[in-house]
Write a protein that holds these residues in place. Structure first.
Motif, short mmCIF file in Angstrom:
data_model
loop_
_atom_site.label_atom_id
_atom_site.label_comp_id
_atom_site.label_asym_id
_atom_site.label_seq_id
_atom_site.Cartn_x
_atom_site.Cartn_y
_atom_site.Cartn_z
N ALA A 82 -1.66 -17.33 -58.29
CA ALA A 82 -1.87 -17.69 -56.89
C ALA A 82 -0.54 -17.70 -56.14
O ALA A 82 -0.51 -17.58 -54.91
CB ALA A 82 -2.54 -19.06 -56.79
N ALA A 127 -6.57 -10.83 -47.49
CA ALA A 127 -5.60 -10.60 -48.57
C ALA A 127 -4.42 -11.55 -48.43
O ALA A 127 -3.29 -11.22 -48.83
CB ALA A 127 -5.15 -9.14 -48.57
N GLY A 129 -3.00 -15.83 -48.67
CA GLY A 129 -2.86 -16.82 -49.73
C GLY A 129 -4.20 -17.24 -50.34
O GLY A 129 -4.30 -17.40 -51.57
N LYS A 132 -5.47 -14.50 -52.66
CA LYS A 132 -4.62 -14.43 -53.84
C LYS A 132 -4.99 -15.53 -54.84
O LYS A 132 -4.96 -15.33 -56.05
CB LYS A 132 -3.16 -14.58 -53.39
CG LYS A 132 -2.17 -14.09 -54.37
CD LYS A 132 -0.77 -14.06 -53.76
CE LYS A 132 0.22 -13.72 -54.85
NZ LYS A 132 1.60 -13.92 -54.47
N LYS A 155 -1.62 -4.86 -47.35
CA LYS A 155 -1.65 -6.14 -48.06
C LYS A 155 -2.77 -6.17 -49.10
O LYS A 155 -2.62 -6.72 -50.19
CB LYS A 155 -1.81 -7.29 -47.06
CG LYS A 155 -0.48 -7.76 -46.49
CD LYS A 155 -0.64 -8.74 -45.35
CE LYS A 155 -1.16 -10.11 -45.78
NZ LYS A 155 -1.34 -11.01 -44.61
N LEU A 159 -1.97 -6.43 -53.14
CA LEU A 159 -2.60 -7.50 -53.93
C LEU A 159 -3.43 -6.92 -55.07
O LEU A 159 -3.33 -7.36 -56.22
CB LEU A 159 -3.46 -8.38 -53.01
CG LEU A 159 -4.11 -9.61 -53.63
CD1 LEU A 159 -3.10 -10.49 -54.34
CD2 LEU A 159 -4.86 -10.42 -52.56
N SER A 160 -4.22 -5.89 -54.77
CA SER A 160 -5.07 -5.31 -55.82
C SER A 160 -4.24 -4.66 -56.92
O SER A 160 -4.65 -4.66 -58.09
CB SER A 160 -6.06 -4.29 -55.23
OG SER A 160 -5.36 -3.17 -54.75
N TYR A 163 -3.51 -6.26 -60.35
CA TYR A 163 -4.58 -6.45 -61.33
C TYR A 163 -5.05 -5.10 -61.90
O TYR A 163 -4.50 -4.06 -61.55
CB TYR A 163 -5.74 -7.21 -60.66
CG TYR A 163 -5.36 -8.63 -60.35
CD1 TYR A 163 -5.49 -9.63 -61.30
CD2 TYR A 163 -4.81 -8.97 -59.12
CE1 TYR A 163 -5.11 -10.94 -61.03
CE2 TYR A 163 -4.42 -10.27 -58.83
CZ TYR A 163 -4.58 -11.25 -59.80
OH TYR A 163 -4.19 -12.54 -59.54
#
Ligand code: ATR
Length: 268
Positions: A82, A127, A129, A132, A155, A159-160, A163
């Motif tokens: 996070a 996308a 906080g 996340k 963003k 973020l993606s 992962y």
């Protein structure tokens, strides 16, 4: 009596003291739980003073979650993912452990509501906080695919990219197909706005969940989903209870009951 508190700014609206005092009473734990207003730039001193004076742990809310992340001596995987901490605990050796129970609180509520998770196609709107903070706990439930859609496409993509290939990032106009579960993790409901998602996409979902909640009314996004007859529609009040239960469990080693808390505190 062990001392706990919630720290943030503003803080007077926080329901955490009511929740934790209710949990303590229900589980027979001897503790007090207060509110501490954190003035800009004083988070570290405020926390350290609180712990010096008998504080055993605290919750951390806006705008201090990143400060708490930086202050912790060790972090849970959820806090690391996070990039933010909502729960601090003083460990036996005096070191400070940071966790983030927001995302697991959400998953707890989604399961309670029997929302699709395992093998589901899930859309996350936003996308920032909030988005996340929920990705890792949702991935733990083995969804088929997670699509993150955001106004600022870059963003969503960055973020993606943290992962596996299961997680994709895109803009709103690239969305296609149907989603079993749609989670609004954008801050649109705060300002009464709606993310620009086509009705056809919302209509096809089995469940819609807005991380926001309002003490007085439906959020704009849950209102929209209800008007499109989505079978399961929920705001983030259960997530608030869920994250509190998980913080309490981390501190005290006992898990308070969810249903009695939601029955007592559900605002509307
Ligand atoms: P939070 O911690 O609540 O996630 P944040 O990190 O500021 O707050 O993120 C807010 C999210 O809501 C972002 O994804 C933001 O989109 P941008 O990244 O493009 O700014 C999204 N958001 C806010 N207002 C929006 C709007 N009117 N329409 C669509 N998305 C919006």
């Amino acid at each position: 009596t062990d001392k706990y508190a919630v720290l943030g700014n503003p803080i007077e609206h926080s329901m955490s003291p009511l929740l934790h005092e209710f949990f303590a009473q229900k589980t027979g734990q001897d503790l007090s739980y207060g509110r501490i207003l954190v003035e800009t730039g004083t988070f570290e001193k405020t926390v350290r003073d609180f712990f010096k004076n008998g504080g055993r742990g605290c919750n951390v809310t806006v705008p201090c979650k990143l400060d708490a992340y930086k202050l912790a001596d060790s972090l849970s995987d959820y806090a690391k993912a996070a990039g933010a901490v909502n729960t601090l605990k003083v460990m036996e050796d005096g070191s400070i452990y940071g966790d983030n129970t927001d995302g697991r609180g959400l998953v707890y509520d989604l399961k309670r509501l029997s929302c699709p998770l395992a093998d589901a196609r899930i859309l996350i709107i936003g996308a920032g906080g909030a988005a996340k903070g929920i990705l890792l706990p949702i991935l733990n439930e083995a969804p088929k695919e997670i699509v993150i859609a955001n106004r600022t496409v870059s963003k969503a993509q960055s973020l993606s990219s943290l992962y596996s290939d299961k997680v994709k990032g895109c803009g709103f106009d690239e969305l296609e197909g149907s989603f079993d579960l749609i989670i609004n993790a954008s801050s649109t409901s705060l300002s009464g706005e709606l993310p620009p998602i086509k009705d056809e996409i919302i209509e096809k979902a089995q469940a819609v969940y807005d991380l926001m909640y309002s003490k007085t009314a439906l959020t704009t996004f849950t209102q929209k989903a209800l008007s499109l007859n989505v079978p399961k529609v929920s705001d983030g009040f259960g997530m608030l209870i869920g994250q509190a239960i998980l913080s309490f469990e981390l501190w005290r080693g006992v898990k308070p009951d969810f249903d009695s808390a939601i029955k007592k505190f559900r605002p509307c």
